[in-house]
Each structure stands twice: as structure tokens, then as C-alpha cells.
Design a protein around this motif. Structure first.
Motif, PDB file in Angstrom:
ATOM      1  N   PRO A 191     -32.714  31.396  48.853  1.00  0.00           N
ATOM      2  CA  PRO A 191     -34.081  31.138  48.374  1.00  0.00           C
ATOM      3  C   PRO A 191     -34.345  31.792  47.019  1.00  0.00           C
ATOM      4  CG  PRO A 191     -34.076  31.875  50.662  1.00  0.00           C
ATOM      5  CD  PRO A 191     -32.692  32.089  50.144  1.00  0.00           C
ATOM      6  N   HIS A 192     -35.182  31.101  46.204  1.00  0.00           N
ATOM      7  CA  HIS A 192     -35.564  31.624  44.890  1.00  0.00           C
ATOM      8  C   HIS A 192     -37.055  31.374  44.695  1.00  0.00           C
ATOM      9  CE1 HIS A 192     -35.888  31.960  40.483  1.00  0.00           C
ATOM     10  NE2 HIS A 192     -34.759  32.674  40.546  1.00  0.00           N
ATOM     11  N   PRO A 193     -37.784  32.391  44.251  1.00  0.00           N
ATOM     12  CA  PRO A 193     -39.253  32.254  44.180  1.00  0.00           C
ATOM     13  C   PRO A 193     -39.723  31.193  43.193  1.00  0.00           C
ATOM     14  CG  PRO A 193     -38.507  34.298  43.120  1.00  0.00           C
ATOM     15  CD  PRO A 193     -37.338  33.724  43.839  1.00  0.00           C
ATOM     16  N   VAL A 194     -38.920  30.873  42.196  1.00  0.00           N
ATOM     17  CA  VAL A 194     -39.338  29.895  41.189  1.00  0.00           C
ATOM     18  C   VAL A 194     -38.613  28.559  41.372  1.00  0.00           C
ATOM     19  CG1 VAL A 194     -39.453  29.390  38.719  1.00  0.00           C
ATOM     20  CG2 VAL A 194     -39.869  31.724  39.530  1.00  0.00           C
ATOM     21  N   LYS A 195     -37.287  28.624  41.518  1.00  0.00           N
ATOM     22  CA  LYS A 195     -36.479  27.406  41.582  1.00  0.00           C
ATOM     23  C   LYS A 195     -36.489  26.738  42.960  1.00  0.00           C
ATOM     24  CE  LYS A 195     -33.119  29.402  38.316  1.00  0.00           C
ATOM     25  NZ  LYS A 195     -31.704  29.799  38.163  1.00  0.00           N
ATOM     26  N   GLY A 196     -36.962  27.453  43.951  1.00  0.00           N
ATOM     27  CA  GLY A 196     -36.843  26.964  45.323  1.00  0.00           C
ATOM     28  C   GLY A 196     -35.558  27.464  45.942  1.00  0.00           C
ATOM     29  N   GLU A 197     -34.433  27.080  45.318  1.00  0.00           N
ATOM     30  CA  GLU A 197     -33.128  27.589  45.737  1.00  0.00           C
ATOM     31  C   GLU A 197     -32.315  27.923  44.488  1.00  0.00           C
ATOM     32  OE1 GLU A 197     -31.862  25.544  49.926  1.00  0.00           O
ATOM     33  OE2 GLU A 197     -31.767  24.249  48.168  1.00  0.00           O
ATOM     34  N   CYS A 198     -31.388  28.864  44.650  1.00  0.00           N
ATOM     35  CA  CYS A 198     -30.454  29.180  43.572  1.00  0.00           C
ATOM     36  C   CYS A 198     -29.068  29.354  44.169  1.00  0.00           C
ATOM     37  CB  CYS A 198     -30.901  30.430  42.809  1.00  0.00           C
ATOM     38  SG  CYS A 198     -30.801  31.952  43.775  1.00  0.00           S
ATOM     39  N   SER A 237     -34.596  23.630  41.324  1.00  0.00           N
ATOM     40  CA  SER A 237     -35.623  23.134  40.400  1.00  0.00           C
ATOM     41  C   SER A 237     -35.674  21.603  40.381  1.00  0.00           C
ATOM     42  CB  SER A 237     -35.377  23.665  38.987  1.00  0.00           C
ATOM     43  OG  SER A 237     -35.377  25.070  38.974  1.00  0.00           O
TER      44      SER A 237
END
Length: 684
Positions: free
Chosen positions: A587-594, A559
Motif C-alpha cells: 500500500p502507498h498513501p498517494v499511489k494506492g500501491e507501490c 497511480s
């Protein structure tokens, strides 16, 4: 617990009193001179070593800027020397021939030996003469595939003595890996051993070597000699495994004397070491070489692609490995030094063999593992030899921490004055345990940062001078000009974080990637022309201390927040039940990466919902809510290379459920990958 940035441990008074560098003022003065006047600084150090011919021209010549032409580095070019002469002959001629060079500790505590400088020199000369009689000449490459035995040191020094180039392959690599390294380096001679015990596991080195030589021949490399050390006949074998030895199948065989250990044999190339060298002369004239002639090739596996053949040359590497050993461990005559690394890695090259021998040091050469036959093996050895300087990896420290303080407290470790770490940034919790429990609060902790490519320490405390902070490599060594750059190549001044790069060369740095100079330039100099790029990130705190945060590909952006995996791992390790942690981005659909966190628990630990909550809260509290892990996974084991480094690219694949791992032949235990797949969280 106070912030690690604020925790400062002053050098122990007993170390500072006699240290080669005893104050920060002295360090700053020496470092400034090494940066401003590198030729004069290293020229003075070069006077401590024997050169058959002095440097006739430029002491230093280089280009770091790819936009101005090919990258090159040359130190002492035209000067003629020999590193073996400076390791052995120089000390014997000075009357130190009867001094112990190495105490050898075998896999089993009952197996011990020692060798003096004179004995080592005689053995080296015999092997050098034998190799020359079989056509090994100056510039030829000799592959070495052996356990941690005296003959490994003898072999590498013999190769160096006759001006040849050694390519040491860790004696745990597969036949494919050994063959690949022999083929790339054009090594037509191999020196190996029949077998070795690692704890209670028998490794048939000769069989692996035979398979590698077969692969080499299939691909056009004519291997003309395989010199084999008969190691198994002289070591103690775990009684429960006698049958495994005697029942081991082989086709055409020779037998070791003890327990009828069977060894496959090809009389057209195989020769027993003992038979070969027994009749060779113990006088072998030194082959003087140019300081910029190659000394060794050592392969380091990148995260992807073919292993890189890192090439080091004689003169600069000699000065740098000797000087870093002297100052980083504050070596003095009478010290007994113990480095637990295998010589198959750069740490073993620089700080088991060359650095100590160039300084005339007495060292411990250790064949075994830290937990066999009991978890106090390191401490037992330290007590036995009254070791004063000890060097090991954070992985080993964390492993031994799992067993608590009692195995350490059984032994008298009062001889210790310097405790070194190597291989990866050490988390503060392990640092503090090492300092408090192993060192009794009386030894300096030296957290060294360096690479195969750098040849020696590049960022490190000096034990008698540097106030240390747990987890920080502290300050640059002499000759190292540190710079932090942002993504656009702008320098990060003062407090901040960025790419860790160096502005100018130091004597011990690699000269090229063997047979692939373009890859050398692209890997280390293309991203930021004019700088050597380590590939690591680092931050500088308000006091100027350097904290290496790990490989740049181990950074993640959550984020909009740039986060190093090392920060998160360190936070997780503060949770009482956690023994080890490895964090990767996914990859994370909202944060970009998690964050996907793999966690190994201490003995008896239970992976409960309450523990998961504790771990999340710890990360939130130490770093911030944005850093809270999305996935926490129990990891009974982690995918580690045989040098103890965690292979995070494999973890990234596991995190997203991708089984296309690429090459995992360098893993110590490939079976752990499937186990981790089975433990993937239900929501992953």
C-alpha cells in the motif's frame, strides 16, 4: 536489446525437418479442427490407445456455465481402459520389452541404474498383486511418499493397474502436510521409503511418515499398511556425514545393511517393500476402469486456505498427457528425454511418468539437485545419456546462470534439440542464456504454460513449427480456446491484457476438487460464467502471441497504471549483477500501491547505492517512470516452495512488516523468512 515482442527465433531446421507439426500452417489447421470438432480430433487420437470397451455414447459432455447448473466435464464416458496397460503392456506386446524405460541417476553420480519396459511391468504386477492381497480395491486411495527412485514409478503404476487412486505427496513435505493429504483423501495405505539424501542433507522420510501416520490415527483414519522401500542401503553416502547416520536416535528400530542406518519400526503396519513383493506373482490382471473413473488426486496449495485436492480421471488425462508430450517435445523413437521435476508435482506425473511411458519413451529419472556435487550435474547427465529433449524450471536455469557459462561448456550438449521450461513464465534473459549457452543456438526453446488443474500444457510453442519470442508461451495447444477478459467480463480483442480464461474443455483438465465440488465451481467458474478461469493474467501482442503475466493477485495498480509484477522482475533481471528478483505490491498513501522489490545478486555482487540507482533506472527505462520501485531490498534467498515457486504472499507480509504468514510448511527453507525481515530497508 530489442524489445522482446520483436525478437523472433525461427524453429531450428534440424527439428522442423522431422517434426510431427512442422509449420504454422499445419499448426493452425490442426488447432482449428481441435476447437471446431473436438470429438473427431480427440477421437482419432484415442484410436492410438487400447480400450477394452469403446465409448458407447457421447464422446464429450460438459457445462462450464454455473448459471445453468452444476459444472461438469466428461470425456469418453463409458469407454473402458487402463492407463498402466497403455504405458507398459501395450509396448511389451509390441516387442519393445527390452527397451530402456528409465535410466536412474541418484543423488550421488556413483549411484545409477536402469529398468526396461518388461522389468518395469513385472515389478508393477508384483506390487499390484501385493496391494490387492492386502485389501486395496478399485477406487481406494493409496498415498505415496517417496524420493525420485524407480519404486515411485512402480508404485503409481501398480495403483493405477488395479483401478485404485494414487495420492502422491512430495517427499519433502512435513508430517503435518502428509497427514492432511492422507486424511482428506481417506488413504489407509502408505507407500514410502526409509530415507533419502538431497545433496549432502539427510532426510529421514520414514520418521516423517511415522509422525504423519500417528496424526492420522489420532484423527480417526485407520492406516492398515505402510510399505517401506529400503533405499538407504543401496546408495552412496557423503563420507563426512557417516557419523550423522550412525548416531541418529530411534526407539524400536530395524537396520539397513549399509552403515547401520536406523529405521523406526511398527511391525503391525510396517512391511519392507523387498520382502513383500519378492514372493508376489509377476502376472497381475488389469482392472479395466471407466474413462471417467478417478486416476489420481494431487494437492495444490492455494495462496490461502486448505490445499485443494485436484482430481484427474483416467481416459481424458491419458490422451492429453500423451499428446502434449508427443507434440510439445516433438518426441520420436530413439530420443532420450530428461525432465528434472519431482514426480510429487504435476510436472512429474504428466512428463516424467505418464506422458513419456504412453509414448514408449526412454527417460532419465533424477534423484538429485542441479548443483550437487557440482554445478554441472545437469549437463553431465545430458552428455552421459545423449539427452535430446530436456525439461526444467526457470528457477533452475537462473540458479545455474549465476555460475556463468564455463560449467556448461565443459560438456558436450550437441545431442539437445528441444529445451523446455515449466513452472512460471521465464524471463527473456534466462530464455536467451538457455538458448545460446545450453542449446548452442541449435535447439528449440519450448516455454510451456499449464497448471496442476489443466493436466498438461495449455499454451506452448511447438518446436518444429512455432517462431518463438523469449518469454512468451506463444500459442494455445490443441483443444485450448484462449480468451482474454477484462474485469467486467468483456472480451479483450486483438492486442491487450486481461484475465486468461478458456472457453471449452480439453481432455486433460481436472474434473473437481476432491470432496468439494462447490470450491471447484467457485474457484474456476464463478467469476466468469461459461469460462474456465486460470487465475492468471496474460497479454496478447500485435502478432497474437500470448504472454502470461502471472497470477492476477500479482497485478498491481500504481497511480492508475495496471502493472504485472512479472514485467518489473524481467526488467530487474536485465541488470548485470541481478540473479533473481521477486516483486510485490504494498500500500502507498498517494499511489494506492507501490512496488517492493526483493533482489538476489549473483556471486560476488554488492548491494550498493549505485546498483539501486541502476535497478530503478532500468525499470523506468523498460516500463516507464510510474513503475519505478519505491523499495529495493537485498534478498540473500527467496521463500520458495519445494517445487521452486516463489511464495509471494509471504513477501507481501514481509514488505509491510507483518509476521502473520499463515502456513509456510511448504517452503523449502522457512528460515529465509526471518533473514528477509532482517534485511528490510530502513525506510520500510
Amino acid at each position: 536489446m530489442a524489445s522482446c515482442d520483436d525478437q523472433v527465433f525461427n524453429p531450428p531446421e534440424n527439428v522442423s525437418k522431422k517434426a510431427h507439426c512442422s509449420s504454422m500452417e499445419q499448426y493452425k489447421e490442426m488447432h482449428a479442427r481441435s476447437i471446431k470438432y473436438p470429438e473427431a480430433f480427440w477421437g482419432d487420437i484415442a484410436k492410438e490407445f487400447y480400450f477394452d470397451q469403446p465409448v458407447p455414447g457421447k464422446f464429450l459432455d460438459y457445462n462450464f456455465d454455473v448459471s445453468k447448473g452444476p459444472v461438469y466435464v466428461k470425456w469418453l464416458e463409458g469407454g473402458r481402459t487402463n492407463i498402466c496397460y497403455n504405458c507398459l503392456d501395450k509396448h511389451v506386446l509390441a516387442g519393445k520389452g527390452d527397451q530402456i524405460a528409465f535410466y536412474w541417476e541418484g543423488n550421488d553420480p556413483a549411484d545409477t541404474d536402469s529398468v526396461t519396459f518388461s522389468e518395469l511391468l513385472s515389478d508393477v504386477c508384483r506390487v499390484g498383486n501385493y496391494l490387492q492381497s492386502h485389501g486395496v480395491n478399485k477406487g481406494d486411495t493409496v498415498a505415496i511418499y517417496m524420493p525420485m527412485i524407480k519404486e515411485l514409478v512402480v508404485a503409481m503404476l501398480a495403483v493405477a493397474r488395479i483401478g485404485a487412486v494414487h495420492n502422491i505427496v512430495f517427499g519433502g513435505y512435513s508430517s503435518d502436510s502428509l497427514a492432511e493429504r492422507m486424511l482428506d483423501s481417506s488413504a489407509s495405505v502408505l507407500i514410502c521409503a526409509d530415507g533419502v539424501w538431497r545433496a549432502n542433507k539427510l532426510v529421514h522420510l520414514k520418521e516423517i511418515a511415522d509422525e504423519a501416520l500417528s496424526l492420522c490415527r489420532q484423527r480417526g483414519l485407520d492406516v492398515r499398511l505402510s510399505l517401506v522401500v529400503q533405499h538407504m542401503a543401496r546408495v552412496t553416502h557423503p563420507p563426512s556425514l557417516h557419523d550423522a547416520i550412525n548416531g541418529h536416535p530411534a526407539k524400536k528400530t530395524h537396520f539397513d545393511d549399509k552403515l547401520n542406518y536406523k529405521v523406526s519400526w511398527n511391525s503391525s503396519v510396517d512391511v519392507w517393500w523387498e520382502e513383500a513383493v519378492s514372493s508376489a506373482s509377476d502376472q497381475c490382471p488389469v482392472v479395466w476402469v471407466d474413462a471417467e473413473d478417478p486416476l489420481f488426486i494431487l494437492y495444490t496449495s492455494g495462496s490461502t486456505g486448505k490445499p485443494k485436492g485436484v482430481l484427474h480421471t483416467v481416459g481424458g488425462y491419458m490422451l492429453y498427457s500423451a499428446t502434449t508430450f508427443k507434440y510439445s517435445f516433438d518426441y520420436h523413437p530413439g530420443d532420450v528425454y530428461f525432465c528434472t521435476a519431482d514426480i510429487g508435482w504435476i510436472t512429474g506425473h504428466s512428463y516424467v511418468t505418464y506422458g513419456p511411458l504412453l509414448n514408449g519413451a526412454t527417460s532419465v529419472l533424477f534423484e538429485g539437485v542441479p548443483t550437487y556435487p557440482h554445478t554441472g550435474r545437469f549437463w553431465e547427465i545430458i552428455q552421459k545419456y545423449k539427452v535430446s529433449k530436456f525439461y526444467t524450471a526457470p528457477t533452475a536455469i537462473r540458479t545455474l546462470m549465476k555460475f556463468g557459462d564455463d560449467p556448461v561448456k565443459k560438456y558436450d550438449l550437441s545431442s539437445l534439440t528441444v529445451l523446455g521450461t515449466v513452472g512460471e513464465p521465464i524471463n527473456p534473459e534466462a530464455w536467451l542464456w538457455y538458448h545460446r549457452v545450453v542449446g548452442g543456438g541449435n535447439a528449440a526453446v519450448v516455454d510451456t504454460f499449464w497448471q496442476t488443474e489443466t493436466g498438461g500444457h495449455v499454451i506452448t510453442p511447438l518446436p518444429g513449427a512455432t517462431p518463438t519470442k523469449p518469454g512468451s508461451a506463444c500459442f494455445p495447444f490443441f483443444g485450448i480456446s484462449v480468451c482474454l477478459l477484462d474485469e467486467s467480463g468483456e472480451e479483450v480483442l486483438g492486442e491487450g491484457e486481461g484475465y486468461l480464461v478458456f472457453r471449452q474443455p480439453w481432455p486433460g483438465m481436472m474434473r473437481t476438487i476432491y470432496k468439494n465440488h462447490q470450491r471447484f465451481q467457485t474457484t474456476y467458474f464463478q467469476k466468469f460464467p461459461g469460462y474456465y478461469c486460470t487465475g492468471d493474467g496474460a497479454r496478447r501482442d500485435k502478432d497474437g502471441y500470448i504472454w502470461v503475466t502471472g497470477r492476477i493477485d500479482d497485478m498491481l495498480n500504481v497511480s492508475g497504471h495496471l502493472l504485472s509484477t512479472a514485467q518489473v522482475e524481467s526488467a530487474l533481471l536485465e541488470v548485470e549483477q541481478v540473479a533473481e528478483a521477486a516483486v510485490v505490491a504494498r500500500p502507498h498513501p498517494v499511489k494506492g500501491e507501490c512496488l517492493h522489490c526483493f533482489v538476489t545478486l549473483k556471486e560476488g555482487g554488492k548491494f550498493t547505492d549505485a546498483l539501486v540507482t541502476d535497478m530503478k533506472n532500468k525499470v523506468r527505462g523498460k516500463i516507464g517512470p510510474f513503475a519505478q520501485p519505491d523499495y529495493l531490498q537485498l534478498a540473500p534467498g527467496l521463500p520458495k516452495t519445494r517445487s521452486g515457486k516463489i511464495m509471494r504472499r509471504v513477501l507481501r507480509k514481509i514488505a509491510v512488516g507483518d509476521r502473520d504468514f499463515g502456513d509456510i510448511s511448504t517452503l523449502a527453507d522457512p528460515s529465509v523468512v526471518e533473514i528477509l525481515f532482517q534485511h528490510r530497508p530502513a525506510n520500510a
